[in-house]
Design a protein around this motif. Structure first.
Motif, short mmCIF file in Angstrom:
data_model
loop_
_atom_site.label_atom_id
_atom_site.label_comp_id
_atom_site.label_asym_id
_atom_site.label_seq_id
_atom_site.Cartn_x
_atom_site.Cartn_y
_atom_site.Cartn_z
N GLU A 331 0.85 -1.18 0.00
CA GLU A 331 0.00 0.00 0.00
C GLU A 331 0.88 1.23 0.00
OE1 GLU A 331 -3.13 0.04 2.84
OE2 GLU A 331 -3.54 2.16 2.58
N TRP A 333 1.02 5.46 0.01
CA TRP A 333 0.27 6.66 0.32
C TRP A 333 1.16 7.86 0.02
CZ3 TRP A 333 0.65 10.42 4.41
CH2 TRP A 333 -0.48 11.23 4.56
N LYS A 349 -3.85 13.64 -2.13
CA LYS A 349 -3.44 12.41 -1.46
C LYS A 349 -3.79 11.24 -2.37
CE LYS A 349 -4.50 15.11 2.37
NZ LYS A 349 -3.17 15.64 2.48
N VAL A 350 -2.82 10.38 -2.58
CA VAL A 350 -3.07 9.21 -3.40
C VAL A 350 -2.80 7.96 -2.57
CG1 VAL A 350 -2.47 7.98 -5.50
CG2 VAL A 350 -2.33 10.47 -5.46
N ASN A 351 -3.77 7.10 -2.54
CA ASN A 351 -3.66 5.87 -1.78
C ASN A 351 -3.77 4.72 -2.78
OD1 ASN A 351 -5.68 4.22 0.75
ND2 ASN A 351 -3.49 4.19 0.47
N PHE A 352 -2.67 4.03 -2.95
CA PHE A 352 -2.59 2.99 -3.98
C PHE A 352 -2.54 1.63 -3.28
CE2 PHE A 352 -0.31 2.14 -8.35
CZ PHE A 352 -1.19 1.11 -8.60
N LEU A 353 -3.64 0.89 -3.39
CA LEU A 353 -3.68 -0.45 -2.81
C LEU A 353 -3.29 -1.42 -3.90
CD1 LEU A 353 -7.07 0.06 -0.99
CD2 LEU A 353 -4.82 -0.06 0.07
N MET B 346 -6.84 -4.26 -8.21
CA MET B 346 -6.15 -3.32 -7.32
C MET B 346 -7.00 -2.06 -7.24
SD MET B 346 -2.28 -3.98 -8.77
CE MET B 346 -2.89 -4.24 -10.45
N GLU B 347 -6.71 -1.21 -6.26
CA GLU B 347 -7.51 0.00 -6.09
C GLU B 347 -6.61 1.22 -5.93
OE1 GLU B 347 -10.22 -0.41 -2.83
OE2 GLU B 347 -10.67 -2.48 -3.35
N ILE B 348 -7.08 2.31 -6.48
CA ILE B 348 -6.40 3.59 -6.28
C ILE B 348 -7.43 4.58 -5.79
CG2 ILE B 348 -5.19 5.48 -7.42
CD1 ILE B 348 -4.12 3.47 -9.43
N LYS B 349 -7.09 5.29 -4.74
CA LYS B 349 -7.97 6.33 -4.24
C LYS B 349 -7.23 7.66 -4.30
CE LYS B 349 -9.57 2.63 -1.63
NZ LYS B 349 -10.55 2.26 -2.61
N VAL B 350 -7.85 8.64 -4.90
CA VAL B 350 -7.24 9.96 -4.99
C VAL B 350 -8.14 10.96 -4.28
CG1 VAL B 350 -6.35 11.74 -6.51
CG2 VAL B 350 -6.23 9.36 -7.22
N ASN B 351 -7.55 11.67 -3.39
CA ASN B 351 -8.28 12.68 -2.63
C ASN B 351 -7.63 14.03 -2.94
OD1 ASN B 351 -8.72 13.41 0.91
ND2 ASN B 351 -10.11 13.74 -0.77
N PHE B 352 -8.38 14.87 -3.64
CA PHE B 352 -7.81 16.13 -4.12
C PHE B 352 -8.49 17.26 -3.32
CE2 PHE B 352 -6.57 18.30 -8.43
CZ PHE B 352 -5.88 19.27 -7.74
N GLU C 331 -0.38 16.16 9.86
CA GLU C 331 -1.29 15.24 9.19
C GLU C 331 -0.98 13.84 9.66
OE1 GLU C 331 -1.65 15.72 5.00
OE2 GLU C 331 -2.66 13.81 4.72
N TRP C 333 -1.93 9.71 9.34
CA TRP C 333 -2.55 8.71 8.49
C TRP C 333 -2.43 7.37 9.20
CZ3 TRP C 333 -0.51 4.63 5.27
CH2 TRP C 333 -1.44 4.12 4.35
N ASN C 351 -7.43 9.58 7.90
CA ASN C 351 -6.53 10.67 7.53
C ASN C 351 -6.98 11.90 8.32
OD1 ASN C 351 -5.88 12.54 4.48
ND2 ASN C 351 -4.50 12.01 6.12
#
Lengths: 429, 429, 429, 429
Positions: A331, A333, A349-353, B346-352, C331, C333, C351
């Motif tokens: 993972e 971040w 913020k990018v969270n790559f699982l 797989m997963e990607i989460k982007v928080n802008f 911050e 996490w 977060n």
């Protein structure tokens, strides 16, 4: 401009250092399953990607240039543990049991040769299936013999050697790395401080006319001695450090900021992973090697000297944390502090699982197949056009690396076009 | 190939629809502050970006082509509220008080003209500073008079009209939009169902020889009638919908997946924002317009028909939520479900955490300056080379839009090179 | 059961170690602004919270027990930099300029006394406003004189000393800490290895009958010698380490998992912060102190020995990263790997975009006011009921700390009820 | 105070509405696997939790009160699809194949009875295994017969009926719900607008002396008519809406803010999920029911009327998005805007990657076992002490619901203590 390319006839041996590791077993299983129609080689450029031709038509890359067929590949390699590829893949816990079953027989048939290993270069590892060699030179000789034996036993026309093993400890470039003569001398004098095990594999491969791919951030082939040797022997070398997850993302986002002239004040990247790679990187000496590789990408993309107001003060920090609960599921971040109009700050913020080996496997396969192609096309030494696949693209002292993923991709396509004598299509047409 | 470009002499009037809105006041304040040296126009391509020339040297874009100087700009416009730009900027709460103070006098001098407005097209807005007009045609006439008056009063040589106001309700293309004659007829017959207020602004601008930029996703100039009119009057039109935050990210990440041949099974995008734009979009009819604009980008990048295994079944969903606590500080959250080797997910989460107007302001300025350039270079109709700045690049029925940010950037540079008769540099040299 | 509590008459001196730091200046500014009606003391239990009385009615805590009024507080303290509180607050960049202006005069009047400091205990700090003392004992004597002088000069009836300065390096408990006699001997012999500067402040405070609050994770008063001294002098002591952000969250989420019998396999916590505290913690010796404090909370909540299937193998890792772009805006996490029914894994990511000093300020104020109350109520030694405010609640060797926030809150209310002779209300009534 | 509790002898029938759904099959599989020692019932209070006794010793809850043993449970139920539980569990894709295999025979033996269903109450569902009934009253009669038949066929001493089916459309409380007589009249007159299918199940259960648990947010038993009937028949009822993921988190975080006197300005909660539940909730009428349930929790925790400065203006928004790529793996994302000292804002983002059915299964089991206990203990009507498990705790018009998870937990323990005549331990002892 068009190059004479030898056809991809006969069998291609793919010898993997760390053949029992997560990346290798995942690559091998997927390749075997693909050729049986049990899986798709998702993520592989050589198998799936197209490119636009002069006549503005899209064509599969594997129809543009003569790549080796997956059906002609024979896998083998070395590992510090004696388990066959089926056992090793089960241990790695990357793939589901049902996906291994479909190619169980083929996997069981792949048993590793004893590895060239030096505990000082990876202190967290304690292998049992290790070569005995009194000098680095002897280590090389044994590896060369392994390659020759494998070629004969498996009736291979050609061999590529791929490093998919762990990150070695960090060492700086030293005098012994500056020329082939100096390196060979150090090997013969058994200077274990400057000659890493991975250098022995690379040397052996080149000596046996086998292209060598460095998947980890090890110094290894990133030294003048190896460049000299590769040119002398007319062998391609490529690397280093598979660009799989967080850095892949970075080399796409950074060009976005640059293209849009958005400033960056900080970039904090942290990772948690629990596989063997994570365990090795938990040692600060090994992490240093990785850190240098991961830190290098931003500067050449941002060109702070040209854009001091935007990128003159980027605080870039990279952390890797060994975290066993996750196993191979890395993972990442990233927190990126950017600023826009009038200097106002924003955050991304990018969270790559991700799955480390799932991302690395097609990269490894593509590097192998493209290096084999390059070899048949008469290209040798550093293959800069393969930067696309690497976190730390190899480059000599006269050039800067290209990190921007899309520029790298353009380099791949231009090189392939060059091989077959095609011109670039006109995008405005 | 090289075009004759008229020099950028004299003053350039920039008339903004929604001149008291968050985007407009932010753009104006930053431009005024930049020319006084109080701020930097971060994010502006026209002010900061470079391009590589034929001789492989980097040059500032504003030194390659003759852009209008920030010093020659005169701002004005229309708004449904009568506050001057200083008051409006305070209300918007985008910029810190101290940043407004430095250009307070200039801002106070900018008072909006009464707006052409129709409550049915933006039901959440209740303006007080509204033109009275019995037909759409009369609305146009009044706007044309405004433009002429502004030009004289401010001694402007040229004018550009920029829509930086709210999203109008969704309407489909109808017969009245298919030709200039049909549109004019509908205006004269006061067909308020198919002729939006924004169309009146666009028509008035084109009629007065002023390039028109559509910053919202409104249908407006995206119709054959307007293309015909723009060509007839030799006026450039550009748009639509500033590509500022989440979609900017999307048009960078999607090409990454594509380039790496990684599959995508789902993409969920949600936003929270609390400014006037968010309030307008809380009405489902207005959101529909935005949704269509935001949803369009993936398909043309992914080309599912060519890559059905990778992109044949992408579930794409976009949500916008009005959430007052955030004001102008829009927050976007993307969840992307991808799959790689052998189909493993797989997963990607982007928080802008972005600032809507800070991102939009330089885009608005660049579109204005490039449209003015285009006009002087004799280019008219849809400016596809400005797709780079837009979520929904305008295109006629014979072409597909280009959404990939880096391809769009290449189009900008190729067009600029074309204007000055430069060839593309050879990247492999 | 009801205790005799002396009334809170006269002025209360609050002497802060690190009075020019971010936490102290934020606490002071907010307190001063609150008493002028310019701000609200959000987050302060003493000022805002209620509790349910025996008759099931809610009552403000400050109406239940006789707390000192904010109007009666006089602030002072020590710092390694000579700036007054106004200058220091500007430097800290926690509060907006306009919030400082309202109490500028009062802030400017607060000038720090020279600090007792030893560079070896905080190597990243280079102060200039430092006491000269040949031994730790002399350091204590100077501090005692400071307290006496401040009390006289400011006509204070009572004084509380609050440590709001940096984390000192980690040291284990040693023989010198086991008894008051041993500690005093070490001070006199100037054993600078085991007697930290913070111990000198604590000793001086207790000797001068002033309650002492430890806001950092320093060993300081967490030793038998100090417990003995506090009991002997009949002085309350409290701490340690303000529970402000990530740990606050942890001591709420962990009880949730426990209450719902959800298992936990890993908890990874990382932080980025850029203030002086972050800089100090960038030194591994100082981080060690913090890490021990932050790591301690899970075990006592989870009780792995009782629930081995659920919590027998929790991999807990805490990281703090110095990251200057963020300044005081810490911050955090957290990634938490949990498992439920039949062992199936799930993940939670938290977060927290917090403001370090904004969270710490009301905690610091509450600890000061409650310690003053405890002193007047005749309570001395470790104030376990104030665990609610602390990451590492102090406890003697016979007790375990309580970390669950809601259990801690119950302890606060039970103690207050005890002071005034109230019984717990019946929640089922 | 101590209650006479009948022993849990004989077999307990658990009849699940929606027995082929994801929650039911997960609960059943886990229960069956647990009693074979193949899995652990993680998350189950009845199976794993302890409580502190008067003598300050911890004791397993199932040793404090006489709960039915898992070995004595017989599962059955109704579904709109005829698949047996093994087939249904495979379709749900919650559990791994290998976890189903261990109890395959038992699962295959569970075949659903035809369901009482009305398409108007769940328009997205199209079942095939449906009862034919001309009136709601007839529907009830058929269900009562089902219960009696099941009891005889399976030699059950007692039965509990559990609703684990979908959310029905939103309806307000109407006159027909106000008394038992009015409800029965509406059933007989077949008023399908106000009598939902779930009410038929509930009525049938109560009529047959079976406790009824409502796991969805349906109005169902939350009406005076049902309270009257439950009291009359001396049957416990409990619900509603399993508190499994996002709301569980909310009822822990909100008390944290409250306890620490931190203000809240906004709370935005969004969800993506792709199972059948998600599909049903994609219909706005059904979502409304869920939304009302999910929105209710904050107000009673925050008590804005008592703390207007802190909670007087909380903008609370909840969204659920149907997103098929995720199947049962629900993902929740919360953004919470809080403020602290002097009103300074901070943000918390929580990303919960959960498994809907894994979280719900132990809750469902616990509610069943506790309701059976309550029944044997002579408790009837609304079981407020089971609020702990519910998003929308049932309550009559004279009481407010308790949402704080830790207060709810205290209620569970106090009730259990009351049953066995134990006093609360003294925590300060």
């Amino acid at each position: 401009m068009k190059q004479e390319i030898k056809p991809a006839t006969g069998r291609l041996g793919v010898l993997v250092v760390g053949v029992g590791g997560a990346v290798a077993t995942t690559m091998i299983t997927g390749t075997l399953a693909s050729r049986k129609g049990l899986a798709k080689p998702i993520g592989s450029i050589t198998q799936l990607a197209t490119m636009r031709m002069q006549n503005n038509q899209e064509k599969l890359i594997k129809e543009v240039v003569p790549l080796a067929s997956l059906n002609d590949i024979v896998f083998g390699g070395w590992d510090i543990f004696p388990d066959n590829a089926y056992e090793a893949a089960k241990y790695a816990e990357v793939l589901k049991r049902e996906d291994l079953e479909g190619v169980k027989d083929e996997l069981q048939a792949i048993s590793p040769m004893a590895a060239a290993f030096d505990h000082n270069w990876a202190k967290r590892l304690n292998g049992t299936h290790i070569k005995k060699a009194t000098t680095r030179w002897e280590m090389v000789e044994q590896l060369r013999q392994d390659i020759r034996d494998f070629k004969v036993a498996n009736k291979c026309d050609r061999v590529v050697v791929l490093w998919a093993a762990s990150t070695e400890i960090y060492i700086p470039l030293s005098d012994e790395h500056q020329s082939l003569a100096a390196l060979e001398k150090a090997m013969k004098e058994n200077n274990t401080e400057v000659v890493s095990p991975s250098m022995c594999y690379a040397y052996a491969a080149i000596a046996e006319d086998a292209p060598f791919v460095m998947g980890a951030p090890n110094l290894c082939v990133d030294i003048p001695a190896m460049w000299e040797f590769a040119k002398k022997m007319q062998v391609p070398i490529a690397g280093k450090d598979f660009k799989s997850g967080q850095t892949l993302m970075k080399t796409v986002l950074a060009p976005m900021f640059k293209t849009r002239m958005l400033g960056v004040s900080g970039w904090f990247s942290t990772n948690i992973l629990g596989n063997r790679d994570g365990e090795v990187l938990d040692d600060p000496d090994n992490f240093k090697t990785k850190e240098v590789s991961k830190l290098s990408v931003l500067d050449t993309i941002f060109e702070p000297e040209k854009f001091p107001d935007l990128y003159g003060d980027v605080y870039h920090k990279v952390r890797i944390n060994y975290y066993p609960p996750r196993k191979d599921n890395k993972e990442a971040w990233d927190n990126i502090d950017i600023f826009g109009w009038m200097g106002y700050p924003m955050e991304i913020k990018v969270n790559f699982l991700c799955r480390d080996s799932i991302l690395a496997a097609p990269i490894a396969l593509d590097l192998v197949l493209f290096c084999d192609l390059a070899s048949r096309a008469g290209m040798c030494g550093i293959q800069t056009w393969l930067s696309f696949f690497c976190k730390s693209p190899m480059h000599d002292f006269d050039h800067l690396p290209e990190h921007d993923l899309f520029e790298q991709w353009r380099m791949v396509k231009q090189t392939l076009r060059g091989m077959v004598g095609e011109k670039e299509p006109d995008y405005l047409a």
